[in-house]
Scaffold this active site. Structure first.
Site, PDB file in Angstrom:
ATOM      1  N   GLY A 126      -4.568  -4.295  -3.612  1.00  0.00           N
ATOM      2  CA  GLY A 126      -5.561  -3.263  -3.913  1.00  0.00           C
ATOM      3  C   GLY A 126      -4.782  -2.055  -4.365  1.00  0.00           C
ATOM      4  O   GLY A 126      -4.053  -1.474  -3.564  1.00  0.00           O
ATOM      5  N   HIS A 127      -4.851  -1.730  -5.636  1.00  0.00           N
ATOM      6  CA  HIS A 127      -4.048  -0.633  -6.182  1.00  0.00           C
ATOM      7  C   HIS A 127      -4.971   0.514  -6.593  1.00  0.00           C
ATOM      8  O   HIS A 127      -5.849   0.344  -7.432  1.00  0.00           O
ATOM      9  CB  HIS A 127      -3.226  -1.113  -7.388  1.00  0.00           C
ATOM     10  CG  HIS A 127      -2.178  -2.120  -7.007  1.00  0.00           C
ATOM     11  ND1 HIS A 127      -1.350  -2.714  -7.922  1.00  0.00           N
ATOM     12  CD2 HIS A 127      -1.815  -2.621  -5.805  1.00  0.00           C
ATOM     13  CE1 HIS A 127      -0.527  -3.549  -7.288  1.00  0.00           C
ATOM     14  NE2 HIS A 127      -0.802  -3.515  -6.004  1.00  0.00           N
TER      15      HIS A 127
ATOM     16  N   GLN B 263       2.128  -6.234  -3.335  1.00  0.00           N
ATOM     17  CA  GLN B 263       2.692  -6.458  -1.995  1.00  0.00           C
ATOM     18  C   GLN B 263       4.002  -5.659  -1.852  1.00  0.00           C
ATOM     19  O   GLN B 263       4.077  -4.547  -2.339  1.00  0.00           O
ATOM     20  CB  GLN B 263       2.895  -7.956  -1.709  1.00  0.00           C
ATOM     21  CG  GLN B 263       1.594  -8.710  -1.509  1.00  0.00           C
ATOM     22  CD  GLN B 263       0.841  -9.011  -2.789  1.00  0.00           C
ATOM     23  OE1 GLN B 263       1.378  -9.619  -3.697  1.00  0.00           O
ATOM     24  NE2 GLN B 263      -0.388  -8.599  -2.876  1.00  0.00           N
TER      25      GLN B 263
ATOM     26  N   ASP C 122       0.809  -1.229   0.000  1.00  0.00           N
ATOM     27  CA  ASP C 122       0.000   0.000   0.000  1.00  0.00           C
ATOM     28  C   ASP C 122       0.837   1.272   0.000  1.00  0.00           C
ATOM     29  O   ASP C 122       0.425   2.301   0.552  1.00  0.00           O
ATOM     30  CB  ASP C 122      -0.971   0.020   1.205  1.00  0.00           C
ATOM     31  CG  ASP C 122      -1.873  -1.192   1.213  1.00  0.00           C
ATOM     32  OD1 ASP C 122      -2.222  -1.684   0.126  1.00  0.00           O
ATOM     33  OD2 ASP C 122      -2.218  -1.662   2.312  1.00  0.00           O
TER      34      ASP C 122
ATOM     35  N   LYS D   2       1.957   1.867  -5.189  1.00  0.00           N
ATOM     36  CA  LYS D   2       2.533   1.257  -6.405  1.00  0.00           C
ATOM     37  C   LYS D   2       1.615   1.477  -7.601  1.00  0.00           C
ATOM     38  O   LYS D   2       2.074   1.720  -8.711  1.00  0.00           O
ATOM     39  CB  LYS D   2       2.747  -0.257  -6.204  1.00  0.00           C
ATOM     40  CG  LYS D   2       3.737  -0.603  -5.130  1.00  0.00           C
ATOM     41  CD  LYS D   2       3.779  -2.101  -4.886  1.00  0.00           C
ATOM     42  CE  LYS D   2       2.509  -2.637  -4.270  1.00  0.00           C
ATOM     43  NZ  LYS D   2       2.215  -2.163  -2.917  1.00  0.00           N
TER      44      LYS D   2
HETATM   45  P1  GDP Z   1      -0.651   0.190  -3.557  1.00  0.00           P
HETATM   46  O1  GDP Z   1      -1.265  -1.068  -3.072  1.00  0.00           O
HETATM   47  O2  GDP Z   1       0.822   0.247  -3.320  1.00  0.00           O
HETATM   48  O3  GDP Z   1      -0.998   0.499  -4.989  1.00  0.00           O
HETATM   49  O4  GDP Z   1      -1.284   1.387  -2.680  1.00  0.00           O
HETATM   50  P2  GDP Z   1      -2.833   1.561  -2.283  1.00  0.00           P
HETATM   51  O5  GDP Z   1      -3.565   2.112  -3.440  1.00  0.00           O
HETATM   52  O6  GDP Z   1      -3.362   0.342  -1.633  1.00  0.00           O
HETATM   53  O7  GDP Z   1      -2.697   2.628  -1.109  1.00  0.00           O
HETATM   54  C1  GDP Z   1      -2.175   3.893  -1.310  1.00  0.00           C
HETATM   55  C2  GDP Z   1      -3.217   4.933  -0.851  1.00  0.00           C
HETATM   56  O8  GDP Z   1      -2.608   6.184  -0.730  1.00  0.00           O
HETATM   57  C3  GDP Z   1      -4.344   5.112  -1.859  1.00  0.00           C
HETATM   58  O9  GDP Z   1      -5.510   5.444  -1.174  1.00  0.00           O
HETATM   59  C4  GDP Z   1      -3.839   6.276  -2.705  1.00  0.00           C
HETATM   60  O10 GDP Z   1      -4.887   6.993  -3.344  1.00  0.00           O
HETATM   61  C5  GDP Z   1      -3.182   7.114  -1.653  1.00  0.00           C
HETATM   62  N1  GDP Z   1      -2.046   7.924  -2.119  1.00  0.00           N
HETATM   63  C6  GDP Z   1      -1.033   7.537  -2.917  1.00  0.00           C
HETATM   64  N2  GDP Z   1      -0.109   8.529  -3.004  1.00  0.00           N
HETATM   65  C7  GDP Z   1      -0.555   9.537  -2.220  1.00  0.00           C
HETATM   66  C8  GDP Z   1      -0.018  10.829  -1.869  1.00  0.00           C
HETATM   67  O11 GDP Z   1       1.044  11.246  -2.303  1.00  0.00           O
HETATM   68  N3  GDP Z   1      -0.781  11.565  -1.009  1.00  0.00           N
HETATM   69  C9  GDP Z   1      -1.961  11.165  -0.515  1.00  0.00           C
HETATM   70  N4  GDP Z   1      -2.614  11.945   0.336  1.00  0.00           N
HETATM   71  N5  GDP Z   1      -2.497   9.965  -0.846  1.00  0.00           N
HETATM   72  C10 GDP Z   1      -1.795   9.174  -1.661  1.00  0.00           C
HETATM   73  P1  IMO Z   2      -0.794  -4.259  -2.245  1.00  0.00           P
HETATM   74  O1  IMO Z   2      -0.368  -4.789  -3.585  1.00  0.00           O
HETATM   75  C1  IMO Z   2      -0.841  -4.656   2.092  1.00  0.00           C
HETATM   76  C2  IMO Z   2      -0.527  -8.720   3.690  1.00  0.00           C
HETATM   77  C3  IMO Z   2      -1.738  -9.186   4.489  1.00  0.00           C
HETATM   78  C4  IMO Z   2      -1.057 -10.117   5.460  1.00  0.00           C
HETATM   79  C5  IMO Z   2       0.018 -10.783   4.607  1.00  0.00           C
HETATM   80  C6  IMO Z   2      -0.379 -12.137   4.036  1.00  0.00           C
HETATM   81  O2  IMO Z   2      -2.106  -3.573  -2.252  1.00  0.00           O
HETATM   82  O3  IMO Z   2       0.293  -3.460  -1.615  1.00  0.00           O
HETATM   83  P2  IMO Z   2      -2.033 -12.842   2.082  1.00  0.00           P
HETATM   84  O4  IMO Z   2      -3.488 -12.601   1.892  1.00  0.00           O
HETATM   85  O5  IMO Z   2      -1.180 -12.299   0.994  1.00  0.00           O
HETATM   86  O6  IMO Z   2      -1.693 -14.275   2.366  1.00  0.00           O
HETATM   87  O7  IMO Z   2      -1.650 -12.038   3.428  1.00  0.00           O
HETATM   88  O8  IMO Z   2       0.283  -9.881   3.545  1.00  0.00           O
HETATM   89  N1  IMO Z   2      -0.819  -8.219   2.325  1.00  0.00           N
HETATM   90  C7  IMO Z   2      -0.863  -6.922   1.995  1.00  0.00           C
HETATM   91  N2  IMO Z   2      -0.773  -5.812   2.748  1.00  0.00           N
HETATM   92  N3  IMO Z   2      -0.966  -4.543   0.759  1.00  0.00           N
HETATM   93  C8  IMO Z   2      -1.034  -5.643  -0.013  1.00  0.00           C
HETATM   94  O9  IMO Z   2      -1.035  -5.589  -1.365  1.00  0.00           O
HETATM   95  C9  IMO Z   2      -1.016  -6.906   0.600  1.00  0.00           C
HETATM   96  N4  IMO Z   2      -1.090  -8.168   0.134  1.00  0.00           N
HETATM   97  C10 IMO Z   2      -0.945  -8.966   1.207  1.00  0.00           C
HETATM   98  O10 IMO Z   2      -2.373  -8.108   5.123  1.00  0.00           O
HETATM   99  O11 IMO Z   2      -0.391  -9.384   6.455  1.00  0.00           O
HETATM  100 MG    MG Z   3      -2.805  -1.688  -1.802  1.00  0.00          MG
END
Ligand code: GDP
Ligand code: IMO
Ligand code: MG
Length: 433
Positions: A40-41, A235, A13, A16
């Site tokens: 979840g991207h 991840q 999170d 990416k």
């Molecule tokens: P990922 O799994 O690495 O793609 O990241 P996620 O989408 O799960 O989580 C990143 C969260 O941070 C999302 O809600 C994005 O919209 C938010 N986000 C990403 N970059 C920024 C930033 O520079 N500032 C703020 N405020 N939110 C951001």
């Molecule tokens: P993105 O791509 C954050 C974490 C789970 C748990 C561990 C193992 O959005 O960054 P799993 O279901 O993979 O067997 O869970 O890994 N986890 C993540 N945490 N972002 C993710 O993906 C994750 N994918 C798995 O919360 O701790």
């Molecule tokens: Mg994510």
């Protein structure tokens, strides 16, 4: 022409999806390479917010070819639903802009039940996403799991594969139910999942995905001499099963090399590895978290950063930036540059602690030991209280925000390429190109 890998350096999170989507602007092909619907991207673009679990974040650019690589374990229900929902939101997903590797593995209903079963039996819960990821990779390693290819081989083939694949689940479910009864556990009984049920499940979703399944190495071979290829990791380094916080990890290898492998591109062809990080740390699920903060400050950070899981909605644990972790991940990832997100969020604190060393067994260290949970953070305080609003270049950022970024660069020894100052793609500052 360049091959660029986007990977997470913390606990997932980090943003990416937004980094990969940003990079995909000039790309020919983008490949989602590892993991499954545990990811979840999020992408915020054109005034809309998109949350992708299996589709590469480039899918909202119809001119880019978006692919799902052989390293992915794909829940066909979630994939089919995601395709349908995206189409309803006006996103073009057609044969000419989307493909799924025939080698990608399937996540089926029994994998989710096994995920629950393994968590039930574990003394220290991993806190998985419950998306069946571990069991799908386990069956892949056991060489009984089904791949996309199997969906296209007709009824006889599919049924026979499912029969073989379901044997272990049937056996385990029966034992688990006896165990639940014997110890009077408050756990829902594990259902009998028969071959017919999973066969019907496959039939239900195959019509949506069938046309996209094929040999994606053809698209990669075409693109490699003609334009940019982005490999979208899922991840993160510290969730990697070999290099991360095993056993509090995911069941794949989301480090940069595993990500390249999951896409089907060899290491000598990679030009850039973009390590994505937040200006602080968050973690969802269990496991060591050296810089974790609690109480009111954590609540404030969670709210400011919107730290609630995209996949599960779970509130994420939050903490200050841990540079020891980032630095440790540098060489195993082969980082060439960094993307630092949430500079806007962290600036809202007047004083910002940054972890620059660990106190461990009476010493100060700058590496992450295998028993990371024994470490205590050594912080250096930075002056915050800045606003990044309206900044369009690094020079326009407040001096304190610049100092924060410069320190990250200096400590890790890797240049910062992108800075996120808000979730929208427009809120991206390019520091170095
Ligand atoms: P990922 O799994 O690495 O793609 O990241 P996620 O989408 O799960 O989580 C990143 C969260 O941070 C999302 O809600 C994005 O919209 C938010 N986000 C990403 N970059 C920024 C930033 O520079 N500032 C703020 N405020 N939110 C951001
Ligand atoms: P993105 O791509 C954050 C974490 C789970 C748990 C561990 C193992 O959005 O960054 P799993 O279901 O993979 O067997 O869970 O890994 N986890 C993540 N945490 N972002 C993710 O993906 C994750 N994918 C798995 O919360 O701790
Ligand atoms: Mg994510």
């Amino acid at each position: 022409m360049a091959v660029k890998i986007v990977v997470g350096l913390q606990y997932g999170d980090e943003g990416k999806g937004r980094a990969s989507h940003y990079e995909s602007k000039k790309a020919l092909v983008v490949i989602r390479a590892t993991g499954g619907a545990n990811a979840g991207h999020t992408v915020v673009a054109n005034g809309k917010k998109y949350a992708m679990h299996l589709l590469p974040s480039s899918i909202i650019r119809p001119e880019v070819i978006s692919l799902i690589g052989p390293g992915v374990v794909a829940d066909i229900k979630i994939l089919a639903e995601e395709i349908t929902q995206m189409r309803e939101a006006g996103v073009q997903i057609e044969y000419n802009n989307f493909g799924i590797s025939e080698r990608a593995h399937l996540v089926l209903p029994h994998h989710k039940q096994l995920d629950r079963l393994y968590e039930m039996l574990k003394r220290e819960k991993v806190g998985t996403t419950g998306r069946g990821i571990g069991p799908a990779y386990e069956e892949k390693a056991r060489r009984t799991n089904l791949r996309m290819y199997d969906l296209l081989q007709g009824e006889k083939h599919l049924v026979s594969k499912l029969e073989e694949n379901l044997k272990v689940y049937e056996f385990l479910a029966e034992k688990a139910n006896e165990f639940i009864k014997e110890y009077n556990l408050e756990e829902t009984i594990f259902p009998r999942i028969c071959v017919e049920e999973e066969y019907q499940h496959c039939l239900k979703y195959i019509s949506v995905i069938r046309e996209f399944i094929g040999d994606i190495s053809e698209e990669i071979d075409y693109a490699i001499t003609r334009g940019d290829i982005i490999i979208e990791g899922a991840q993160s380094f510290w969730l990697d099963n070999d290099h991360g916080d095993y056993p509090m990890s995911t069941s794949s290898n989301p480090n940069a090399s595993g990500t390249a492998s999951g896409a089907g591109i060899g290491p000598t062809l990679v030009d850039e590895v973009i390590g994505v990080m937040k200006a602080y740390t968050s973690r969802v699920g269990n496991g060591p978290f050296v810089c974790k903060i609690d109480g009111e400050v954590s609540e404030q950070l969670r709210k400011l950063g919107g730290e609630y899981g995209t996949t599960t909605g779970r509130p994420r644990d939050v903490g200050w930036l841990d540079l020891v972790m980032i630095n440790h991940a540098k060489n195993p990832s082969g980082l060439t540059c960094l993307c630092v997100n949430h500079l806007d969020t962290i600036g809202k604190f007047d004083t910002i602690p940054v972890c620059v060393a660990y106190r461990y067994k009476g010493k100060e260290i700058q590496r992450v030991p295998i028993d990371k949970e024994k470490c205590k953070p050594v912080y250096r305080n930075f002056k915050g209280g800045w606003s990044t609003k309206g900044a369009t270049s690094f020079e326009e950022l407040p001096k304190e925000a610049q100092d924060y970024i410069n320190f990250i660069e200096e400590y890790v020894g890797v240049p910062v390429k992108y800075i996120g100052i808000g979730p929208d793609e427009k809120q991206t500052i390019i520091k170095q190109s």
